[in-house]
Scaffold this motif. Structure first.
Motif, PDB file in Angstrom:
ATOM      1  N   THR A  33       0.914  -1.441   0.150  1.00 26.58           N
ATOM      2  CA  THR A  33      -0.078   0.000  -0.402  1.00 26.58           C
ATOM      3  C   THR A  33       0.749   1.166   0.334  1.00 26.58           C
ATOM      4  O   THR A  33       1.312   1.797   0.483  1.00 26.58           O
ATOM      5  CB  THR A  33      -0.970   0.006   1.857  1.00 26.58           C
ATOM      6  OG1 THR A  33       0.480  -0.119   2.305  1.00 26.58           O
ATOM      7  CG2 THR A  33      -2.168  -0.847   1.111  1.00 26.58           C
ATOM      8  N   VAL A  34       0.722   1.595  -0.728  1.00 32.44           N
ATOM      9  CA  VAL A  34       1.661   3.072  -0.923  1.00 32.44           C
ATOM     10  C   VAL A  34       1.284   3.864  -0.309  1.00 32.44           C
ATOM     11  O   VAL A  34       0.562   4.743  -0.206  1.00 32.44           O
ATOM     12  CB  VAL A  34       1.534   3.729  -2.549  1.00 32.44           C
ATOM     13  CG1 VAL A  34       2.531   5.091  -2.358  1.00 32.44           C
ATOM     14  CG2 VAL A  34       1.866   3.223  -3.451  1.00 32.44           C
ATOM     15  N   GLY A  35       2.335   4.307   0.910  1.00 28.21           N
ATOM     16  CA  GLY A  35       2.869   5.125   1.397  1.00 28.21           C
ATOM     17  C   GLY A  35       2.592   4.943   2.940  1.00 28.21           C
ATOM     18  O   GLY A  35       2.484   5.148   4.086  1.00 28.21           O
ATOM     19  N   THR A  36       2.094   3.746   2.947  1.00 29.69           N
ATOM     20  CA  THR A  36       0.801   3.275   4.948  1.00 29.69           C
ATOM     21  C   THR A  36       1.989   2.101   3.962  1.00 29.69           C
ATOM     22  O   THR A  36       2.544   2.184   5.535  1.00 29.69           O
ATOM     23  CB  THR A  36      -0.764   3.640   4.340  1.00 29.69           C
ATOM     24  OG1 THR A  36      -0.930   3.172   3.620  1.00 29.69           O
ATOM     25  CG2 THR A  36      -0.641   5.079   4.924  1.00 29.69           C
ATOM     26  N   ASN A  37       1.690   1.578   3.988  1.00 33.28           N
ATOM     27  CA  ASN A  37       1.477   0.127   3.832  1.00 33.28           C
ATOM     28  C   ASN A  37       2.284  -0.426   2.986  1.00 33.28           C
ATOM     29  O   ASN A  37       2.887   0.110   1.937  1.00 33.28           O
ATOM     30  CB  ASN A  37       0.481  -1.386   4.042  1.00 33.28           C
ATOM     31  CG  ASN A  37      -0.497  -1.013   4.616  1.00 33.28           C
ATOM     32  OD1 ASN A  37      -0.146  -0.653   6.218  1.00 33.28           O
ATOM     33  ND2 ASN A  37      -1.443  -1.334   3.736  1.00 33.28           N
ATOM     34  N   GLY A 127      12.017   0.779  -4.551  1.00 38.53           N
ATOM     35  CA  GLY A 127      10.418   0.985  -3.834  1.00 38.53           C
ATOM     36  C   GLY A 127       9.908   2.670  -4.249  1.00 38.53           C
ATOM     37  O   GLY A 127      10.854   3.135  -4.373  1.00 38.53           O
ATOM     38  N   LEU A 128       8.944   2.648  -4.414  1.00 33.84           N
ATOM     39  CA  LEU A 128       8.233   4.219  -4.861  1.00 33.84           C
ATOM     40  C   LEU A 128       8.291   5.512  -3.609  1.00 33.84           C
ATOM     41  O   LEU A 128       7.512   6.394  -4.204  1.00 33.84           O
ATOM     42  CB  LEU A 128       6.552   3.656  -5.516  1.00 33.84           C
ATOM     43  CG  LEU A 128       7.139   2.667  -6.490  1.00 33.84           C
ATOM     44  CD1 LEU A 128       5.341   3.069  -7.215  1.00 33.84           C
ATOM     45  CD2 LEU A 128       7.799   3.272  -8.263  1.00 33.84           C
ATOM     46  N   GLY A 129       8.489   5.036  -2.167  1.00 31.71           N
ATOM     47  CA  GLY A 129       7.980   5.572  -1.694  1.00 31.71           C
ATOM     48  C   GLY A 129       6.659   5.862  -0.881  1.00 31.71           C
ATOM     49  O   GLY A 129       5.842   4.967  -1.641  1.00 31.71           O
ATOM     50  N   PRO A 130       6.283   7.238  -0.194  1.00 30.33           N
ATOM     51  CA  PRO A 130       4.868   7.066  -0.268  1.00 30.33           C
ATOM     52  C   PRO A 130       4.320   7.393  -1.746  1.00 30.33           C
ATOM     53  O   PRO A 130       4.739   7.711  -2.478  1.00 30.33           O
ATOM     54  CB  PRO A 130       4.959   8.521   1.112  1.00 30.33           C
ATOM     55  CG  PRO A 130       6.357   9.240   0.309  1.00 30.33           C
ATOM     56  CD  PRO A 130       7.257   7.692  -0.108  1.00 30.33           C
ATOM     57  N   GLY A 131       3.424   8.118  -1.965  1.00 30.74           N
ATOM     58  CA  GLY A 131       2.582   8.070  -3.082  1.00 30.74           C
ATOM     59  C   GLY A 131       2.582   9.448  -4.531  1.00 30.74           C
ATOM     60  O   GLY A 131       2.378   8.629  -5.163  1.00 30.74           O
ATOM     61  N   GLU A 132       2.766   9.841  -3.312  1.00 26.34           N
ATOM     62  CA  GLU A 132       3.161  11.181  -4.538  1.00 26.34           C
ATOM     63  C   GLU A 132       4.320  11.004  -5.675  1.00 26.34           C
ATOM     64  O   GLU A 132       5.548  10.346  -4.511  1.00 26.34           O
ATOM     65  CB  GLU A 132       3.253  12.803  -3.770  1.00 26.34           C
ATOM     66  CG  GLU A 132       4.161  13.093  -3.085  1.00 26.34           C
ATOM     67  CD  GLU A 132       3.681  12.510  -1.282  1.00 26.34           C
ATOM     68  OE1 GLU A 132       2.871  12.923  -0.877  1.00 26.34           O
ATOM     69  OE2 GLU A 132       4.653  11.528  -0.473  1.00 26.34           O
ATOM     70  N   VAL A 316      -1.764   7.984  10.711  1.00 25.41           N
ATOM     71  CA  VAL A 316      -1.547   8.098   9.379  1.00 25.41           C
ATOM     72  C   VAL A 316      -2.008   7.612   8.329  1.00 25.41           C
ATOM     73  O   VAL A 316      -2.033   6.445   8.154  1.00 25.41           O
ATOM     74  CB  VAL A 316       0.140   8.600   8.599  1.00 25.41           C
ATOM     75  CG1 VAL A 316       0.135   9.558   7.515  1.00 25.41           C
ATOM     76  CG2 VAL A 316       0.533   9.163   9.565  1.00 25.41           C
ATOM     77  N   HIS A 317      -3.501   8.274   7.724  1.00 26.94           N
ATOM     78  CA  HIS A 317      -4.035   6.997   6.589  1.00 26.94           C
ATOM     79  C   HIS A 317      -3.860   7.050   5.275  1.00 26.94           C
ATOM     80  O   HIS A 317      -3.790   8.987   5.149  1.00 26.94           O
ATOM     81  CB  HIS A 317      -5.998   7.496   7.008  1.00 26.94           C
ATOM     82  CG  HIS A 317      -6.314   6.909   5.526  1.00 26.94           C
ATOM     83  ND1 HIS A 317      -7.236   5.972   5.945  1.00 26.94           N
ATOM     84  CD2 HIS A 317      -7.547   7.285   4.154  1.00 26.94           C
ATOM     85  CE1 HIS A 317      -7.919   5.895   4.771  1.00 26.94           C
ATOM     86  NE2 HIS A 317      -7.554   6.890   3.891  1.00 26.94           N
ATOM     87  N   GLY A 318      -3.226   7.030   4.442  1.00 28.61           N
ATOM     88  CA  GLY A 318      -3.538   7.158   2.912  1.00 28.61           C
ATOM     89  C   GLY A 318      -1.974   8.403   3.011  1.00 28.61           C
ATOM     90  O   GLY A 318      -2.190   9.136   2.225  1.00 28.61           O
ATOM     91  N   ALA A 319      -1.451   7.575   3.745  1.00 33.45           N
ATOM     92  CA  ALA A 319      -0.091   9.433   3.823  1.00 33.45           C
ATOM     93  C   ALA A 319       0.386   9.135   2.317  1.00 33.45           C
ATOM     94  O   ALA A 319       0.360   8.026   1.267  1.00 33.45           O
ATOM     95  CB  ALA A 319       1.499   8.384   4.287  1.00 33.45           C
ATOM     96  N   ARG A 325      -4.862  11.141   5.536  1.00 34.63           N
ATOM     97  CA  ARG A 325      -5.239  12.176   7.176  1.00 34.63           C
ATOM     98  C   ARG A 325      -4.048  11.764   8.159  1.00 34.63           C
ATOM     99  O   ARG A 325      -3.999  10.404   7.784  1.00 34.63           O
ATOM    100  CB  ARG A 325      -6.989  10.663   7.389  1.00 34.63           C
ATOM    101  CG  ARG A 325      -8.227  11.220   6.325  1.00 34.63           C
ATOM    102  CD  ARG A 325      -9.018  11.106   7.016  1.00 34.63           C
ATOM    103  NE  ARG A 325      -9.784  11.357   8.169  1.00 34.63           N
ATOM    104  CZ  ARG A 325     -10.716  10.175   8.925  1.00 34.63           C
ATOM    105  NH1 ARG A 325     -11.889   9.663   8.436  1.00 34.63           N
ATOM    106  NH2 ARG A 325     -10.941  10.470  10.185  1.00 34.63           N
ATOM    107  N   VAL A 326      -4.231  13.348   9.293  1.00 29.98           N
ATOM    108  CA  VAL A 326      -3.488  11.967  10.641  1.00 29.98           C
ATOM    109  C   VAL A 326      -4.412  13.403  11.750  1.00 29.98           C
ATOM    110  O   VAL A 326      -4.854  14.105  11.678  1.00 29.98           O
ATOM    111  CB  VAL A 326      -1.445  13.147  10.086  1.00 29.98           C
ATOM    112  CG1 VAL A 326      -0.939  12.363  11.512  1.00 29.98           C
ATOM    113  CG2 VAL A 326      -1.508  13.157   8.881  1.00 29.98           C
TER     114      VAL A 326
END
Length: 375
Positions: A33-37, A127-132, A316-319, A325-326
């Motif tokens: 899961t990008v950015g969170t998982n 590894g893409l890291g977080p989503g952006e 942290v949801h959907g980082a 959301r934080v």
């Protein structure tokens, strides 16, 4: 602390995890899961799209001509009637350019190294890291731009920067639960002489596919050296989420995934009991899905057995996603949030230790400087 800065959402890698890291993956235990998982996509449900030839099914191939491949990807624009948002099903794409490059090739899945002629190519786990896109490292971006073929979970392919999509000769994706076939697909393409990047959220070594790639290479009779295998690290979910919360991770930290798809729950419980009394900050990956609510509840109960109910907990949801959301809550409040839309497979939870406190809407875990220096 509550913010709405901007990106499966995540995936956690993972980061999964399909989560890393890794969409709001309904009931699936994705660690990709990008950015969170972080980039793990171990799922509770098998959602592979069934037999397909390597590279997915193209417009010019009928189902009758498909091989015995386990690949779940789809390269056909016509084959996908599902929505094209980032959380959509197999083969869906958010861009026409990406859809046009989801093309088919003839490499053999379930093959061995002896089935390929010529010299092997390269395989890079990125590894893409977080989503952006701006959360991706320069090294990861360079590795993707250098690759001829890019392979990944559907959501992560959809999150690739436009320049990567434009530079790739082919894109190949599978939905959740396709991590094994997808990794094998990437390896077979590399054995056939291509330069291949397999992508995941977060970091390839955090609940992700770098290890699986090496295991499959070994099973095929190849070596990491023969295919020029490389891991390009990314920012793991715990770190990207920690940055959004302040400074919760500056002392000893452990991570625990609540997904029991590959790890028995008894072992997860044992690990929680082992680390909770020891003063670690704990990063919880893959905390919740509707098919395994009890894992989250059990985790909260174990933590409360060993830690004060007022212990700060960062959520942290959907980082790095649009629905990020934080929140900072107390440990005693955590279990009640399990049924909320704040906690799902795109969420990473950071549980403070006995010294962690909240200052100015930031979590702070002292490193120990205060015991040696005056400031």
């Amino acid at each position: 602390m509550s913010t709405n800065d901007t990106t499966d959402t995540t995936e956690t890698n993972g980061e999964t995890t399909e989560t890393d890291a890794d969409t709001t993956e309904t009931d699936a235990d994705s660690t990709e899961t990008v950015g969170t998982n972080d980039a793990i996509e171990t799922t509770d449900t098998a959602t592979d799209s069934g037999p397909a030839t390597c590279g997915g099914s193209s417009d010019s191939r009928s189902a009758a001509s498909a091989s015995s491949s386990k690949c779940g990807g789809s390269s056909s624009e016509a084959a996908s009637d599902s929505p094209t948002d980032s959380g959509s099903g197999c083969g869906a794409s958010t861009s026409d350019a990406a859809a046009a490059k989801r093309d088919a090739t003839d490499e053999n899945v379930e093959s061995t190294v002896d089935d390929f002629e010529g010299d092997p190519g390269r395989l890079v786990a990125v590894g893409l890291g977080p989503g952006e896109p701006e959360g991706m490292t320069a090294r990861a971006r360079g590795a993707l731009l250098a690759a001829d073929h890019v392979v990944g979970y559907t959501t992560y392919i959809d999150l690739l920067p436009d320049e990567v999509i434009e530079s790739a000769e082919e894109l190949y994706d599978t939905p959740m639960c396709g991590e094994v076939s997808r990794t094998e697909e990437a390896i077979d393409r590399a054995l056939a002489g291509h330069h291949v990047a397999i992508v995941g959220s977060g970091d390839p070594n955090v609940y992700a596919l770098a290890g699986l790639a090496l295991e499959i290479l070994e099973s095929k009779g190849a070596t990491a050296e023969s295919v020029d295998f490389e891991v390009v690290p990314g920012v793991p979910a715990a770190q990207s989420c920690g940055a959004r919360l302040g400074a919760p991770l500056v002392n000893d930290t452990v991570s625990v995934s609540l997904s029991d798809h590959l790890t028995p729950m008894e072992k997860i419980e044992s690990r929680l009991h082992a680390v909770a009394p020891e003063g670690f900050t704990i990063a919880i990956y893959n905390p919740w899905s509707r098919k395994r609510r009890e894992n989250f509840r059990t985790c909260c109960e174990i933590l409360l057995d060993h830690r004060d109910p007022e212990t700060p907990v960062g959520i942290v949801h959907g980082a790095g996603r649009e629905d990020e959301r934080v929140e900072i809550v107390e440990l005693g409040e955590l279990e009640a949030l399990g049924e909320s839309d704040l906690i799902d497979m795109t969420t990473t939870i950071l549980v403070g230790n006995e010294e962690t406190y909240v200052w100015d809407d930031r979590m702070v875990t002292p490193r120990g400087y205060e015991s040696k220096y005056d400031y």
